[in-house]
Write an enzyme that holds these catalytic residues in place. Sequence first.
Site, mmCIF file in Angstrom:
data_model
loop_
_atom_site.group_PDB
_atom_site.id
_atom_site.type_symbol
_atom_site.label_atom_id
_atom_site.label_comp_id
_atom_site.label_asym_id
_atom_site.label_seq_id
_atom_site.Cartn_x
_atom_site.Cartn_y
_atom_site.Cartn_z
ATOM 1 N N LYS A 1 38.891 40.064 48.520
ATOM 2 C CA LYS A 1 38.844 39.759 47.143
ATOM 3 C C LYS A 1 39.159 38.330 47.164
ATOM 4 O O LYS A 1 40.200 37.864 47.623
ATOM 5 C CB LYS A 1 39.574 40.570 46.239
ATOM 6 N N SER B 1 38.305 44.529 38.116
ATOM 7 C CA SER B 1 38.062 43.141 38.487
ATOM 8 C C SER B 1 37.557 43.023 39.839
ATOM 9 O O SER B 1 36.942 41.951 40.015
ATOM 10 C CB SER B 1 39.379 42.141 38.369
ATOM 11 N N SER C 1 41.985 48.033 38.868
ATOM 12 C CA SER C 1 40.851 47.255 39.534
ATOM 13 C C SER C 1 40.281 47.383 40.850
ATOM 14 O O SER C 1 39.340 46.698 41.355
ATOM 15 C CB SER C 1 41.351 45.572 39.562
HETATM 16 N N1 GLN Z 1 40.870 46.057 33.563
HETATM 17 C C1 GLN Z 1 42.334 45.852 33.611
HETATM 18 C C2 GLN Z 1 42.594 44.388 32.920
HETATM 19 O O1 GLN Z 1 41.707 43.785 32.588
HETATM 20 C C3 GLN Z 1 42.854 45.836 35.133
HETATM 21 C C4 GLN Z 1 42.587 44.721 35.734
HETATM 22 C C5 GLN Z 1 43.363 44.731 37.035
HETATM 23 O O2 GLN Z 1 43.389 45.988 37.395
HETATM 24 N N2 GLN Z 1 43.458 43.710 37.662
HETATM 25 O O3 GLN Z 1 43.488 43.970 32.823
#
Ligand code: GLN
Length: 489
Positions: free
Chosen positions: A77, A152, A176
């Site tokens: 990532k 994400s 994410s």
């Molecule tokens: N969807 C969540 C957010 O927008 C989780 C994102 C994540 O785990 N990095 O914060």
Amino acid sequence: MDPFASIADLAEGLRTRTFSSRELTQAYLDRIQRLDGQLNSFITVTAEQALAQAEAADAQLANGSAGPLTGIPIAHKDLFCTQGVRTSCGSRMLDNFVAPYDATVVERLQQAGMVMLGKTNMDEYAMGSSCENSYYGAASNPWNPDRVPGGSSGGAAAAVAAGLAPIATGTDTGGSIRQPAAFCGISGLKPTYGRVSRYGMVAFASSLDQGGPMGRTVEDLSLVLGAMAGFDHRDSTSTEQSAAELDALRSVRIGLAPERLKVGLPTEYFQALTDAGLATLLDEARRALEGRGVQFVEVSLPHTAAAVPCYYVLASAEASTNLSRYDGVRYGYRCENPKDLNDLYQRSRSEAFGAEVKRRILTGTYALSVGYYEAYYRKAQQVRRLIRDDFVKAFESVDMLLAPTCPNAAFGKGQLVSDPVAMYQQDIFTIPASLAGVPALALPCGFSEQLPMGLQLIGPHFSEQRLLGLGQIYQTETDWHRRHPQLGE
Ligand code: GLN
């Protein structure tokens, strides 16, 4: 060479000289070149470096010094720092940022002999559930290009699902790893907070961020987790773990007696689940495990409904402080011709951050400001404690929990962009485990209207071995994890 093979099978192919790491790496690079135009799952492809690493791995395979992961390609990532290779975090802010060092995760996997294919697409600063908040453009779901891959870590999930990488790293702050894994029909593990070093991971919400593996099979996740995990003196929140414990993580095949396991079904999660197709699939999953002797009981996690608002206060508060370091001075984007220092700060940040990141900085700063701190930040900390205690209490009577990963299948591109609260609600089933710091495993559990769906196993702190063990049993009973999408070649 099957691009959809598990890394356990690929390692066997390397060991028996059926193919070399160079050939394997080249095959994935070719697929990325041919197919990623449809997905946009990579931000950067490091072909030359990958082939050099593959050759080094082939030398180790030839001289007998190879380990179980030597020569296996992986995609990182794009928020893990990689020395000499851009780490953008999906943001214009870091578009020009080349880290002077490797993240601990990257370093450990490289020491294990893995070959980095490139850096995957993501929501900017890992804020999002759809991969639509990337400065590099949205990624697509390989099962249906009109759908999001989740976020994400959406690029990582899309790349693995489409056979552009056999395994990938992701990070999970509120879902994410698990949500994109579910949307793309792959497996993903969010480890216990403290299991994996955060050193060299671009920080979003430091009390929640955790790196983990995303792959095709539970066995693959365990192999990579065993290499990623462990204490790191450069991350004070990482935890001491013995060599025996790390070895045990790699061997999910042994030591689990399913007939002695008691799994809880959290009432509040199933009450909140409105997708009938997913409810049926979870029921089938439960019956498959009951067939192996697992017992199920209902349990209550009473503060579940408070998790999403609590998270969006805490995560945004932490983000607002973490992101204050991007000032246009030390590194990252700098605006043209600043009038004075304030103008430099203001324009650099205004021009380089996207809308969602700005929203989090504003709400997070608000929640931390004098006069609101008590009402929001401190209150949210107290609620977090209650949510954590819910899990601790539940795990007094059950070994782990079975729940949905997401409330629905992958939604359409553009469908939720103008409604941030609806987007945040996508995380209802993943955020509680993040707030509690406990490990959670997302596994494909079937299809609804041609889109993959995911179940989630959540366990007590540091119970990854048991979670993966039950996940492995589930994958011997089912073959959802073997399905893969057909891309227009
Ligand atoms: N969807 C969540 C957010 O927008 C989780 C994102 C994540 O785990 N990095 O914060």
